[in-house]
Design a protein around this motif. Structure first.
Motif, short mmCIF file in Angstrom:
data_model
loop_
_atom_site.label_atom_id
_atom_site.label_comp_id
_atom_site.label_asym_id
_atom_site.label_seq_id
_atom_site.Cartn_x
_atom_site.Cartn_y
_atom_site.Cartn_z
N TYR A 81 0.83 -1.21 0.00
CA TYR A 81 0.00 0.00 0.00
C TYR A 81 0.86 1.26 0.00
O TYR A 81 0.50 2.27 -0.62
N VAL A 87 -0.02 5.14 0.84
CA VAL A 87 -0.86 5.05 2.03
C VAL A 87 -0.10 4.29 3.11
O VAL A 87 0.38 3.17 2.87
N LEU A 221 -8.50 4.94 0.42
CA LEU A 221 -7.70 5.33 1.58
C LEU A 221 -6.69 6.42 1.24
O LEU A 221 -6.05 6.97 2.15
N GLN A 222 -6.54 6.76 -0.03
CA GLN A 222 -5.71 7.90 -0.40
C GLN A 222 -6.35 9.24 -0.03
O GLN A 222 -5.67 10.26 0.02
#
Length: 405
Positions: A81, A87, A221-222
Motif C-alpha cells: 500500500y 498510504v 484510503l488515499q
C-alpha cells in the motif's frame, strides 16, 4: 421441513441453470468455451510456488497459523500500500489477512451488522456484496453502479427514507461485473458523504492491478480522513493469478479491522502458513509478475473486442478488470440474460455469465470473462458469427415463444 431462515433469505442461484446446461453439453462431447466464471487460467508465477515449496519443508509450518495473518504477510501488505498508493498502514492494527476478499466481506458483515441494518449496495454488483449482509439479517437498498451525480442522489434518498439510517455503503471500482472505474475525486465525495451522515465505506478493490489505460485505479484510503470511515478489501487472486490460494486483505479503519479480527478469531486459524509466506514474497517482490499478468489480460481484451466486432457483436472495451460487460444484441434482448446465456451454450458452444446474477438491473447484459487464451477467444468469436448468421432475426426458428419474457 421448511428451509432454514438464512437459506430462505437467499434467492435462487441464477447461474445454476446455465451451469447445468454447460455440464450437460460437455458430457455430450461439446467443446464449450467457458467465458463465464472469473476464474483466472494463468499459472501462478513460479517464484511464488517455489517459496511455498521451500517453506513447507521447514519445521513447525504445519501448525495452526494466525487468523489475522502472520506478521510478515501483514507487513508485506502494508509495504504494498505504501508503494502503490502512498498510504501508510499499521500492520498490527490496520491490516487483516483474509481467506480471499469474498470471505473478508462475509466476515465483516457478521462483525458489524445487526438484524435490520440497511446496507447501500450497487446494482448490478458482485453477489456477495449484497448476500453477505442478507445472510446476517441486513437489508439491502440498491444504488447505481456508475460513479456520478445519480449515485449520490440515490445515497441522499436512502439516508432520507431508510429506517434505520443506513450503516454502510459498498464501493467496487474497478467494478465486477461492469468494469467501470472511479477516480480520486469520486472517492473524496464518498468520504465526505460518509462523514456527514455517519456511514462506513466498504471498498472492494480486487481488480486494482488489472487496468489497461496507464491510469492505475486509486484507493479510497488515499483520501485524507478516509481512515475515519473506510475499510478496503483486496485480493491476490487476480493480481498474481492465485485464486485457489485464498489470500486477501482488509485494511483501514482500526475499529472495523478490530471487529473483523475478533470475528475471524472465532471462525478460522488463518491460511496455511506456507501459503502466507509465499504470498508475502509475492507482495514484496512481484511487480514484474503483476505487469506480465496485466499485459496478458490487455491482449486478450483487445482480441475479444476486435474479433467479436467482426462477428457482429460490439463489445464495449473495458478499461480495467478481467471482464467485459456486454449488452445483449437487440434482436435477442427480449429473452433476458439467462435465456440468452443458455442459447449461447446451445448454439455457439460458449458459456457466459447472465447479467441477472448480479442484480435485476443487469438483465440486459452478460458478463464475459477474459479467462481463455487468444486463440480460444477468436474461436468463440467465430462460433458467435456462425450462430448469428444462421439465426432467423425474428427468433422464431431459434427460441420457442414460451421462453421469451
Amino acid at each position: 421441513m421448511d428451509e432454514f431462515h438464512k437459506i430462505r433469505r437467499l434467492p435462487p442461484y441464477v447461474f445454476e441453470e446455465v451451469n447445468r446446461l454447460k455440464a450437460r453439453a460437455r458430457a455430450a462431447g461439446a467443446d464449450i468455451i467457458d467465458l463465464g466464471m472469473g476464474n483466472p487460467d494463468l499459472p501462478t508465477p513460479r517464484f511464488i510456488e517455489e517459496k511455498l515449496i521451500e517453506t513447507i519443508g521447514k519445521p513447525r509450518t504445519n501448525r495452526y497459523s494466525a487468523s489475522k495473518g502472520i506478521a510478515g504477510l501483514r507487513r508485506a501488505q502494508a509495504g504494498y500500500y505504501d508503494r502503490r498508493f502512498a498510504v501508510k498502514l499499521d500492520p498490527d492494527t490496520q491490516v487483516v489477512a483474509t481467506l480471499g476478499s469474498k470471505e473478508g466481506f462475509v466476515n465483516m458483515a457478521q462483525a458489524i451488522t445487526a438484524p435490520g441494518d440497511v446496507i447501500l449496495t450497487p446494482n448490478p454488483s458482485y453477489p456477495i456484496h449484497a448476500f453477505g449482509f442478507l445472510m446476517v439479517g441486513g437489508v439491502i437498498r440498491s444504488v447505481p453502479c456508475e460513479p456520478g451525480p445519480e449515485f449520490f442522489h440515490a445515497l441522499e434518498r436512502a439516508v432520507m427514507h431508510s429506517i434505520p439510517k443506513p450503516l454502510a455503503v459498498i464501493l467496487c471500482y474497478p467494478s465486477n461485473p461492469t468494469a467501470v472505474t472511479a477516480d480520486l475525486d469520486f472517492y473524496k465525495d464518498c468520504v465526505a458523504f460518509a462523514k456527514k451522515h455517519d456511514l462506513f465505506l466498504l471498498s472492494d478493490l480486487a481488480y486494482s492491478e488489472i487496468y489497461f489505460d496507464d491510469n492505475p485505479p486509486p484507493s479510497v484510503l488515499q483520501v485524507p480522513g478516509a481512515f475515519d470511515v473506510a475499510v478496503e478489501f483486496t485480493s491476490m487472486s487476480k493480481s498474481f493469478s492465485m485464486p485457489g490460494w485464498r489470500i486477501g486483505f482488509a485494511v483501514g479503519n482500526e475499529r472495523l479491522i478490530a471487529a473483523l479480527a475478533r470475528v475471524k478469531s472465532y471462525l478460522d486459524y488463518g491460511a496455511y502458513t506456507p501459503i502466507q509466506v509465499a504470498a508475502a514474497a509475492a507482495l514484496n517482490s512481484g511487480e514484474a509478475a503483476i505487469v506480465e499478468i496485466r499485459e496478458t489480460y490487455k491482449k486478450r481484451r483487445d482480441v475479444m473486442v476486435e474479433s467479436f466486432a467482426k462477428a457482429g457483436w460490439d463489445i464495449p472495451s473495458p478499461r480495467a478488470s478481467m471482464f467485459a460487460w456486454v449488452p445483449i444484441p437487440e434482436e435477442f434482448r427480449a429473452l433476458g440474460s439467462v435465456e440468452f446465456s443458455k442459447l449461447l451454450i446451445e448454439k455457439a458452444d460458449i458459456a457466459v455469465a447472465p447479467g441477472l446474477g448480479f442484480g435485476e438491473h443487469g438483465d440486459d447484459y452478460v458478463r464475459i470473462a477474459l479467462v481463455e487464451n487468444e486463440q480460444r477467444i477468436r474461436q468463440a468469436a467465430r462460433n458467435v458469427r456462425r450462430f448469428f448468421e444462421s439465426a432467423d432475426k425474428t427468433l422464431h426458428n431459434v427460441i420457442p415463444l414460451t421462453a421469451r419474457r
